[in-house]
Design an enzyme around this catalytic site. Sequence first.
Site, mmCIF file in Angstrom:
data_model
loop_
_atom_site.group_PDB
_atom_site.id
_atom_site.type_symbol
_atom_site.label_atom_id
_atom_site.label_comp_id
_atom_site.label_asym_id
_atom_site.label_seq_id
_atom_site.Cartn_x
_atom_site.Cartn_y
_atom_site.Cartn_z
ATOM 1 C CB SER A 58 -0.861 -0.017 1.293
ATOM 2 O OG SER A 58 -2.098 1.044 1.125
ATOM 3 C CG ASP A 91 -7.285 -3.097 -3.417
ATOM 4 O OD1 ASP A 91 -8.083 -2.024 -3.194
ATOM 5 O OD2 ASP A 91 -6.096 -2.882 -3.367
ATOM 6 C CG HIS A 93 -5.600 -2.175 0.231
ATOM 7 N ND1 HIS A 93 -4.989 -1.821 -0.860
ATOM 8 C CD2 HIS A 93 -5.274 -1.489 1.234
ATOM 9 C CE1 HIS A 93 -4.190 -0.976 -0.510
ATOM 10 N NE2 HIS A 93 -4.090 -0.755 0.944
#
Length: 467
Positions: free
Chosen positions: A229, A395, A428
């Site tokens: 991320s 996601d 995610h």
Amino acid sequence: MGRSGAEPEASSVARAAVVALVLLAAMLSPCCCCASAARVGGVGRRRERRLQLHPVILIPGAGGNQLEARLTEEYSPSSFACRVWPVVRGRGGWFRLWFDLSVVVAPLTRCFADRMTLHYDRAADDYRNTPGVETRVSDFGSTSTLRYLDPNLKLLTGYMNVLASTLEKEAGYEEGFDLFGAPYDFRYGLAGPGHPSRVGSAFLQRLRKLVESACAANGGRPAILVAHSLGGLYALQLLARSPPAWRAEHVRRLVTLSAPWGGSVQEMLTFASGNTLGVPFVDASLIRDEQRSAESNLWLLPAPRVFGNTTLVESRYHNRSYSAKNMTQFLRDIGFAEGVEPYRERIRPLVEALPEPGVPVTCLVGTGVDTVESLVYGEEGFEAGPEKVVYGDGDGTVNLASLVGPIKAWSGSPEQVVEVVELPKVSHSGILNDKNALDQILRVIDAINLNATSPSIHRSSQDVLYK
């Protein structure tokens, strides 16, 4: 929970403290033993393959960092609860700020938000903590701070330990020998040219030294950067701000997991209405101002070069629609005018171009998960929350257009190697603990260590962009 300004009585605070302590005791990680057991199995494999392994440095996403704080005499508590919590030895004692379960106790949510809030100093053109609040990230270089919560709790902060343990158990890595962690204060970010970023730049310097020491301790083999991320954005900036000779000598490959290259529409929801990040019992309105103050959240707003003029938010109250290209108007209309200058002067120049990393890149991305694509607010304005949420591909947090952004930016460069691994129905945060995702990460790292490419795990940019 509301926004009542009345302070709770001492007995209420005491009960809240007891509840928080019970919750914290239940949440403290039992995974240390699991990690130790995994390490026993991995050491033998490491000894067998130690000459083949490139060191791995894990760079977590925003939620995967552990942040500690202490209060000085300059700190001004906003309530009686903030005056007595947490219970530490002396006013200068360190305590866990992020992530700490006391945030779920209503009287303490405001204390948490006050202490997490950043302030933009116009004169210095940089961000700073709330006066009287000092913060630190402990155990830099170790993976221990990445695995302090039980992953079964399904909080983002507990997921990184699964990846670290998997690398130890399945790939033969050993913490402190060829496996390292690079936590950071995720509230801060970086800025475009000509703007200081004291905290963010200091992290890049520490990360650069960690890469160098990891290489030196492993026979000069260049490192594999595995970034989740927001960590992917930091890793890219480290590479882009380093000389080509340094990159060639010290970094074998950048492996990104769910990197939000072009920001996320969900971030506009965070700014407008607040985001509890899945933590139960928390009133989003109590933490919204704190979330708006984070420089990194401005960094994660949808980038104009990715989202263009597409309408992302509509407000009937303001009779206006917002795209990534009129983000400053959006910030004003939600009541965050103080964010306009830092976004326009510091962040916008940073995200207008996506520099090539200058090393081979493998991007693992989750797809096929409902992801916020646009928001519609009604006559009551942003305070009431969205009346309609439209979902698209991604996601669950980052939109597909943002996940594959680097392919469009870099695929035309003959010197930049970019590979994409699509992970259908992987979210995610799930990319860090989903079995299929972990298998793919292991295969990517094995291929790097074997100096080979497995065609079964890689897809070309053409497959992703034009399928």
